[in-house]
Scaffold this motif. Sequence first.
Motif, PDB file in Angstrom:
ATOM      1  N   ARG A 175      -4.680 -17.321  -5.366  1.00  0.00           N
ATOM      2  CA  ARG A 175      -3.320 -16.820  -5.567  1.00  0.00           C
ATOM      3  C   ARG A 175      -3.294 -15.288  -5.634  1.00  0.00           C
ATOM      4  N   PHE A 176      -4.313 -14.714  -6.229  1.00  0.00           N
ATOM      5  CA  PHE A 176      -4.408 -13.254  -6.324  1.00  0.00           C
ATOM      6  C   PHE A 176      -4.406 -12.631  -4.930  1.00  0.00           C
ATOM      7  N   ALA A 177      -5.037 -13.308  -3.989  1.00  0.00           N
ATOM      8  CA  ALA A 177      -5.126 -12.792  -2.615  1.00  0.00           C
ATOM      9  C   ALA A 177      -3.767 -12.727  -1.930  1.00  0.00           C
ATOM     10  N   GLU A 178      -2.774 -13.399  -2.468  1.00  0.00           N
ATOM     11  CA  GLU A 178      -1.450 -13.386  -1.872  1.00  0.00           C
ATOM     12  C   GLU A 178      -0.648 -12.145  -2.253  1.00  0.00           C
ATOM     13  N   ILE A 179      -1.163 -11.343  -3.188  1.00  0.00           N
ATOM     14  CA  ILE A 179      -0.497 -10.104  -3.588  1.00  0.00           C
ATOM     15  C   ILE A 179      -0.815  -9.040  -2.525  1.00  0.00           C
ATOM     16  N   ARG A 180       0.182  -8.557  -1.850  1.00  0.00           N
ATOM     17  CA  ARG A 180      -0.074  -7.727  -0.660  1.00  0.00           C
ATOM     18  C   ARG A 180      -0.762  -6.414  -0.978  1.00  0.00           C
ATOM     19  N   ASN A 181      -0.492  -5.839  -2.135  1.00  0.00           N
ATOM     20  CA  ASN A 181      -1.071  -4.526  -2.430  1.00  0.00           C
ATOM     21  C   ASN A 181      -2.434  -4.621  -3.108  1.00  0.00           C
ATOM     22  N   VAL A 182      -3.055  -5.779  -3.038  1.00  0.00           N
ATOM     23  CA  VAL A 182      -4.465  -5.919  -3.432  1.00  0.00           C
ATOM     24  C   VAL A 182      -5.321  -5.393  -2.283  1.00  0.00           C
ATOM     25  N   ILE A 183      -6.213  -4.467  -2.600  1.00  0.00           N
ATOM     26  CA  ILE A 183      -7.040  -3.895  -1.534  1.00  0.00           C
ATOM     27  C   ILE A 183      -8.508  -4.299  -1.636  1.00  0.00           C
ATOM     28  N   ALA A 184      -8.936  -4.727  -2.822  1.00  0.00           N
ATOM     29  CA  ALA A 184     -10.351  -5.067  -3.003  1.00  0.00           C
ATOM     30  C   ALA A 184     -10.515  -5.889  -4.266  1.00  0.00           C
ATOM     31  N   ILE A 185     -11.710  -6.453  -4.439  1.00  0.00           N
ATOM     32  CA  ILE A 185     -12.072  -7.165  -5.663  1.00  0.00           C
ATOM     33  C   ILE A 185     -13.481  -6.753  -6.058  1.00  0.00           C
ATOM     34  N   LYS A 186     -13.614  -6.373  -7.318  1.00  0.00           N
ATOM     35  CA  LYS A 186     -14.933  -6.154  -7.900  1.00  0.00           C
ATOM     36  C   LYS A 186     -15.379  -7.464  -8.534  1.00  0.00           C
ATOM     37  N   ILE A 187     -16.446  -8.042  -7.994  1.00  0.00           N
ATOM     38  CA  ILE A 187     -16.938  -9.343  -8.454  1.00  0.00           C
ATOM     39  C   ILE A 187     -18.057  -9.105  -9.464  1.00  0.00           C
TER      40      ILE A 187
END
Length: 348
Positions: free
Chosen positions: A164-176
């Motif tokens: 669901r987080f990936a559906e937010i358009r202004n997400v540019i990256a994820i720190k895992i």
Amino acid sequence: MDLRSHLQAGQVIPAQPLALDADRRFSARHQRAITRYYVAAGVGGLAVGVHSTQFEIREPQHGLFKPVLELAARTIDEELARAPRAFIKIAGVCGRTAQAVGEAELARSLGYQAGLLSLSAFKNDTEDAMIAHCARVAEVLPVIGFYLQPAAGGRLLGYSFWRRFAEIRNVIAIKIAPFNRYQTIDVVRAIVESGRDDVVLYTGNDDSIVVDLLTPFSFEAGGRRVTRRIAGGLLGHWGVWTKRAVELLEEIKVARMSGALDATWLTRAIAVTDMNAALFDAANGFRGCIPGILEVLRRQGLVPSVHCLNPHEVLSPGQAEELTRVAQAYPELVDDAFVAANRERWLS
């Protein structure tokens, strides 16, 4: 500069520590020197106001959040004016929605291009509440998601959340950074299955840096097999020995391009993890992770003490000896000579 392209190219992004003197007072001179060190080492960005910078900087009795962000941004700009290149300034964004939005607005006003969004204040909230919070902050500033391990104040975030987080358009990256292989796979699979090839993956798994960066993750999505890689790292570990980290990532990029990995990479991976065990105090549940970072910088002459704003946050018994052991065991991963050659200029 296109943020996504810059991140996708693979960058070393240290998490900046906080420099305090022997009386636990903020040392702007040493804080500036640390930033100069990172830029000189060749990093592609810097994360400020994050866990390594100590969340306590936000407390009213310290009032350091804005001064630390301002100083880092100004120092980066001054250093890059001498030798311009692409660089991303990332601000830590914490708290409930009102606080997080305020921090994002401040960061944007200071020239930060993205916010590393902590969900530590949402430990007992529903997934719906967390997604709404992330979407609201992303309206203010491009967001980098943050899967922080529970031992450092995070919470478990499953596949459903990241999908669901990936559906937010202004997400540019994820720190895992769950320090857990199962949970790392959850994030990568969620992003692959979302179809978002513009959300860049970065490792924060300081216990598995080299393996994360070398691994092709492959999953079925949309009737075809899709392979994604973790492009670079946004790491507390890379707040020390940073010149070597930059060199290591460049070697890894060459190895990834070759398509054939020598087994010696597994040995090197263990060396980096062994160093991190001492640095982050893994033997004691990571209690000494911030003092461990500061101790390396203190030995190099870049900070005046290992003090934290929380007086109970100290090196664990035996941790200093472990830092000595790994520095001697893996001299190829230590950049003391580079620091010594430039320290006086950085401190000027």
